[in-house]
Motif scaffolding. Sequence first.
Motif, short mmCIF file in Angstrom:
data_model
loop_
_atom_site.label_atom_id
_atom_site.label_comp_id
_atom_site.label_asym_id
_atom_site.label_seq_id
_atom_site.Cartn_x
_atom_site.Cartn_y
_atom_site.Cartn_z
N ARG A 48 32.90 43.55 38.95
CA ARG A 48 33.02 43.19 37.53
C ARG A 48 34.48 43.25 37.06
O ARG A 48 34.88 42.53 36.14
CB ARG A 48 32.16 44.15 36.69
N LEU A 49 35.28 44.10 37.70
CA LEU A 49 36.67 44.28 37.27
C LEU A 49 37.62 43.29 37.94
O LEU A 49 38.79 43.22 37.58
CB LEU A 49 37.14 45.71 37.61
N GLU A 50 37.11 42.55 38.92
CA GLU A 50 37.98 41.70 39.72
C GLU A 50 38.03 40.26 39.22
O GLU A 50 37.18 39.82 38.45
CB GLU A 50 37.51 41.71 41.19
N THR A 51 39.04 39.53 39.71
CA THR A 51 39.09 38.08 39.50
C THR A 51 37.97 37.45 40.32
O THR A 51 37.37 38.09 41.19
CB THR A 51 40.44 37.51 39.97
N TYR A 52 37.73 36.16 40.07
CA TYR A 52 36.65 35.46 40.77
C TYR A 52 36.79 35.56 42.29
O TYR A 52 35.86 35.97 42.99
CB TYR A 52 36.64 33.99 40.31
#
Length: 286
Positions: A48-52
């Motif tokens: 959820r905290l990451e880029t795609y």
Amino acid sequence: MRETNPHHPPAWIASARLKEVTGNVQVARNLIMKGTEMCPKLWLALARLETYENARKVLNKARENIPTDRHIWITAAKLEEANGNTQMVEKIVDRAITSLRANGVEINREQWIQDAEECDKAGSVVTCQAVTRAVIGIGIEEEDRKHTWMEDAESCVSHGALECARAIYAYALQAFPMKKSVWLRAAYFEKNHGTRESLETLLQRAVAHCPKAEVLWLMGAKSKWLAGDVPAARSILALAFQANPNSKEIWLAAVKLGSENNEYERARRLLAKARSSAPAARVLIL
């Protein structure tokens, strides 16, 4: 709490969330990364905290670490949908079922439908529909399918998961395209929860499959009439006449349409024709 109980996932998530809301996203990410070593279930929080692109890598890593967790697959499907790759969603869900079974996981139909409802409420409509289609037939005897699916759809409606219900009706209609009762249930669903366009589109398909079902023609004509499109209502009733030339209900609807739109001569002609074609008591009383 994190120091005293490092295997407690909520403690890691709470610490990371605090860092995230104060703008320290990288620190939050590092915390969750460390947390995944102590609590494997934290992979989803990290994604959820990451880029795609990074989230995809995280979820692939999560699948390697926890090959029996359906939530990782569903999160991956939602991620693709959120990034416009809707064509990937169904493939991921289908692969999920195959992979989980290969890893000895029993596919619990009720759990997956609940997951689909949660996707629906989160706005992940494509994922919700893909999950629903993938599991709706699991563990259901052939003779119980129609009854069970109608109950499933009603249950989804009662939970506010309208896209799940719509997917179930669509699936049921593929299995039972000639069943008037299923078309009728789907039509009432669209009437109560959809748009006029979704109702009318469904009814067009319904009468193509069940041309002798007067009620489906009448619902379509009434929808057009209520929207002020009298010519379209008249056209539907004309097609309904062709399929049901002796139906007093369709004759009466046409008479009513004429009289309530001040087309009294047309109504009189229709009524005279109705008396000769469908000489039922209700027509003669008029």
